[in-house]
Design a protein around this motif. Structure first.
Motif, PDB file in Angstrom:
ATOM      1  N   THR A 121      -1.529   0.465  14.351  1.00 26.55           N
ATOM      2  CA  THR A 121      -0.678   1.643  14.529  1.00 26.55           C
ATOM      3  C   THR A 121      -0.225   2.155  13.170  1.00 26.55           C
ATOM      4  O   THR A 121      -0.148   1.392  12.202  1.00 26.55           O
ATOM      5  CB  THR A 121       0.567   1.310  15.376  1.00 26.55           C
ATOM      6  OG1 THR A 121       1.335   0.305  14.701  1.00 26.55           O
ATOM      7  CG2 THR A 121       0.175   0.794  16.748  1.00 26.55           C
ATOM      8  N   ARG A 178       7.554  -1.421  18.585  1.00 24.08           N
ATOM      9  CA  ARG A 178       6.509  -0.922  17.688  1.00 24.08           C
ATOM     10  C   ARG A 178       5.127  -1.427  18.095  1.00 24.08           C
ATOM     11  O   ARG A 178       4.135  -0.703  17.965  1.00 24.08           O
ATOM     12  CB  ARG A 178       6.810  -1.364  16.248  1.00 24.08           C
ATOM     13  CG  ARG A 178       8.032  -0.705  15.616  1.00 24.08           C
ATOM     14  CD  ARG A 178       7.745   0.700  15.142  1.00 24.08           C
ATOM     15  NE  ARG A 178       6.649   0.768  14.183  1.00 24.08           N
ATOM     16  CZ  ARG A 178       6.764   0.554  12.874  1.00 24.08           C
ATOM     17  NH1 ARG A 178       7.971   0.249  12.366  1.00 24.08           N
ATOM     18  NH2 ARG A 178       5.716   0.660  12.072  1.00 24.08           N
ATOM     19  N   LEU A 179       5.048  -2.679  18.549  1.00 23.32           N
ATOM     20  CA  LEU A 179       3.758  -3.305  18.860  1.00 23.32           C
ATOM     21  C   LEU A 179       3.800  -3.905  20.262  1.00 23.32           C
ATOM     22  O   LEU A 179       3.827  -5.123  20.438  1.00 23.32           O
ATOM     23  CB  LEU A 179       3.439  -4.393  17.827  1.00 23.32           C
ATOM     24  CG  LEU A 179       3.479  -3.959  16.352  1.00 23.32           C
ATOM     25  CD1 LEU A 179       3.319  -5.159  15.451  1.00 23.32           C
ATOM     26  CD2 LEU A 179       2.418  -2.903  16.059  1.00 23.32           C
ATOM     27  N   VAL A 227       7.641  -4.495   9.824  1.00 21.60           N
ATOM     28  CA  VAL A 227       6.518  -4.131  10.689  1.00 21.60           C
ATOM     29  C   VAL A 227       5.580  -3.170   9.963  1.00 21.60           C
ATOM     30  O   VAL A 227       4.355  -3.248  10.099  1.00 21.60           O
ATOM     31  CB  VAL A 227       7.018  -3.526  12.012  1.00 21.60           C
ATOM     32  CG1 VAL A 227       5.837  -3.016  12.853  1.00 21.60           C
ATOM     33  CG2 VAL A 227       7.806  -4.556  12.813  1.00 21.60           C
ATOM     34  N   ASN A 228       6.135  -2.254   9.167  1.00 18.55           N
ATOM     35  CA  ASN A 228       5.297  -1.324   8.406  1.00 18.55           C
ATOM     36  C   ASN A 228       4.320  -2.046   7.477  1.00 18.55           C
ATOM     37  O   ASN A 228       3.243  -1.530   7.172  1.00 18.55           O
ATOM     38  CB  ASN A 228       6.166  -0.384   7.573  1.00 18.55           C
ATOM     39  CG  ASN A 228       6.610   0.845   8.340  1.00 18.55           C
ATOM     40  OD1 ASN A 228       6.194   1.060   9.471  1.00 18.55           O
ATOM     41  ND2 ASN A 228       7.465   1.638   7.731  1.00 18.55           N
ATOM     42  N   CYS A 285       1.515  -3.293  10.308  1.00 22.37           N
ATOM     43  CA  CYS A 285       1.177  -2.616  11.558  1.00 22.37           C
ATOM     44  C   CYS A 285      -0.211  -1.972  11.539  1.00 22.37           C
ATOM     45  O   CYS A 285      -0.842  -1.813  12.587  1.00 22.37           O
ATOM     46  CB  CYS A 285       2.238  -1.573  11.916  1.00 22.37           C
ATOM     47  SG  CYS A 285       2.376  -0.205  10.743  1.00 22.37           S
ATOM     48  N   GLN A 342       2.174   3.531  10.125  1.00 19.73           N
ATOM     49  CA  GLN A 342       3.504   3.159   9.659  1.00 19.73           C
ATOM     50  C   GLN A 342       4.536   4.153  10.183  1.00 19.73           C
ATOM     51  O   GLN A 342       4.222   5.316  10.422  1.00 19.73           O
ATOM     52  CB  GLN A 342       3.550   3.127   8.137  1.00 19.73           C
ATOM     53  CG  GLN A 342       2.720   2.032   7.523  1.00 19.73           C
ATOM     54  CD  GLN A 342       2.870   1.975   6.021  1.00 19.73           C
ATOM     55  OE1 GLN A 342       3.294   2.953   5.386  1.00 19.73           O
ATOM     56  NE2 GLN A 342       2.539   0.851   5.424  1.00 19.73           N
TER      57      GLN A 342
END
Length: 504
Positions: A426, A392-393, A159-160, A163, A428
């Protein structure tokens, strides 16, 4: 030209359509048999299953690549009987009459799937017990919490990577990568993880011209691993197979590692992509998940009914002449476990819109003595991975019209080619620098189960305006409710428990 099923009833025989006949573009092959490959089968497998069911009932004659004949088992009960009766339907592919008479070539596109190997999935009786025992005993040494920490760490790393962009393509950037990262860690070769390994794993099950070469690449990596573990044992799955009292040969170890790696990878990749597609395209599905009426593990289980990772599996051969679903099966005939059609069999699911919550009678992992032994690992990767991504999202939205989504597939699996999404950019997330724990569990730990129980229900935000099914009032928007990322700095007790369960 005669039909490949010369012993079949007259309803499946007949002349070959002339080249100018429209039937050539409709997946019709020699003898009037329908092809289980090609444009029609790949574009609308459900429609093909319906046609076969209407024409032949619960067991239908079909053609595989290069017009090789086989039987596709469509009925739920017929599939259960076939998979649970090895005395009639063996997993030993050497029984295939097509291999014995030379009509199925050694370089057939599906050769990586049916070529006999010294692994438990091709064995029966005492040999099967010895080999499968080594696999299940080794899997029993995997630590539940340790694996979940790996899954969560790798999920957040992925995701990092995207994102901050506010957009991503979740198949190639997430669903295809996470399972391979986790399985390489479990097996004991994280250093071998790369894009080539991911591509080879996907290619092996597609019946492509490069499938044999991809298989050789994977086997090469696993052979090197086995040699290293003979010389330098470690706390990983490869070492446990090498050291198991069943005394597996190097060839047996590497082939079992191949089966575990490829099957776990393909099924879990498709499962993650299918769950995410359901979340993004089905308002009722997302609303139930958002409103706490469905947990992520329950969403995964529903997807295993509706969109199983493997649609069908070539893997049974008739031991002798027999009957199944009203069809006369001859000794040496090949049969296909019809997972997707069995899951939609009108006899067990007359209304496909009804939720199957709490029901695990699907055939997503087959059944009988050859039922997938690693299914709980796949469930765990999907459970934790999807949960981490949505945490996270939470405002994920499909980046294209649903009609623009397209699939690639073959008779064995049907998977999304891409799943574009958009979201608010967003920052990291800092990844814990502490080394991940070993995947092995200590002797003091109790017996474990990787599949998620009914965990504390944590709402996942749904699109504005959607009302959760069964909710008494309007949907609570982010900022008004109690379980959104803004409150992560002060987690509730349930959130703390959930984070512990996911391996934080």
């Amino acid at each position: 030209m005669t039909t490949p099923f010369q012993h079949e009833p007259g309803s499946v025989t007949g002349p070959v359509p002339p080249p100018q006949c429209p039937a050539h573009g409709m997946g019709i092959g020699p003898g009037g048999l329908r092809r289980l490959y090609g444009p029609e089968a790949e574009a609308d497998p459900e429609g093909l299953y319906d046609k076969l069911r209407a024409e032949h009932g619960t067991v239908a004659p079909v053609l595989l690549h290069q017009d090789v004949p086989a039987w596709l088992v469509l009925g739920h009960s017929e599939n259960l009987h076939m998979t649970r009766t090895p005395s009639q339907f063996s997993r030993d592919s050497r029984r295939w009459r097509g291999l014995q008479d030379g009509s199925v070539a050694p370089d057939h596109p599906l050769a990586p799937l049916f070529t006999w190997q010294p692994v438990c999935s091709f064995a029966e009786g005492a040999t099967h017990e010895r080999l499968r025992g080594a696999v299940t005993d080794s899997m029993a040494r995997i630590d539940n919490r340790g694996v979940r920490r790996h899954i969560n760490r790798y999920s957040n790393r992925l995701v990092n990577d995207f994102c901050q962009a506010g957009r991503a393509e979740l198949v190639t950037q997430f669903a295809e990568r996470l399972p391979m990262m986790v399985m390489c860690a479990i097996i004991g070769m994280p250093e071998e993880y790369n894009d080539r390994l991911v591509q080879a794993a996907r290619d092996m099950t597609r019946g492509s011209e490069t499938a044999v070469a991809s298989n050789a690449y994977v086997i090469g990596a696993l052979d090197r691993l086995v040699q290293r573990r003979r010389e330098t044992p470690a706390e990983d799955f490869a070492t446990w197979l090498v050291e198991h009292p069943a005394d597996l040969t190097d060839k047996e170890v590497s082939e079992h590692l191949r089966v575990v790696l490829i099957v776990a990878y393909e099924t879990t990749t498709n499962l993650i992509a299918n769950v995410l597609r359901m979340v993004l395209t089905d308002p009722r599905f997302r609303a139930r998940l958002s409103g706490g009426h469905m947990t992520v593990p329950e969403a995964v289980e529903q997807t295993l009914w509706d969109e199983p990772p493997f649609t069908s599996v070539l893997g049974r051969w008739a031991v002798g002449d027999t009957e199944l679903g009203g069809q006369q099966i001859k000794a040496g005939d090949a049969l296909i476990v019809g997972i997707a059609p069995a899951n939609t069999d009108p006899a067990v699911r007359p209304d496909l819109s009804v939720s199957m919550e709490g029901n695990r009678a699907h055939l997503a992992f087959s059944s009988g003595p050859h039922e997938c032994p690693g299914q709980d690992i796949g469930r765990a990767i999907a459970d934790v991975g999807v949960d981490a991504l949505l945490m996270r999202l939470p405002d994920l939205e499909l980046g294209v019209d649903e009609e623009s989504l397209h699939w690639a597939g073959n008779f064995m699996s049907r998977h999304l080619v891409d799943l574009p999404v958009t979201f608010a950019p967003t920052p990291q997330q800092e990844i814990d620098a502490e080394p991940l724990p070993a995947v092995s569990r200590s002797k003091a730990q109790a017996d474990w189960q990787v599949s998620s129980p009914a965990a504390p229900r944590r709402p996942v935000p749904a699109p504005a305006g959607h009302v959760p099914a069964g909710a008494a009032g309007p949907y609570t928007e982010p900022g008004e409710g109690a379980a959104i990322p803004a409150q992560r700095s002060r987690p509730t007790l349930w959130q703390a428990v959930a984070r512990w369960w996911n391996g934080h």
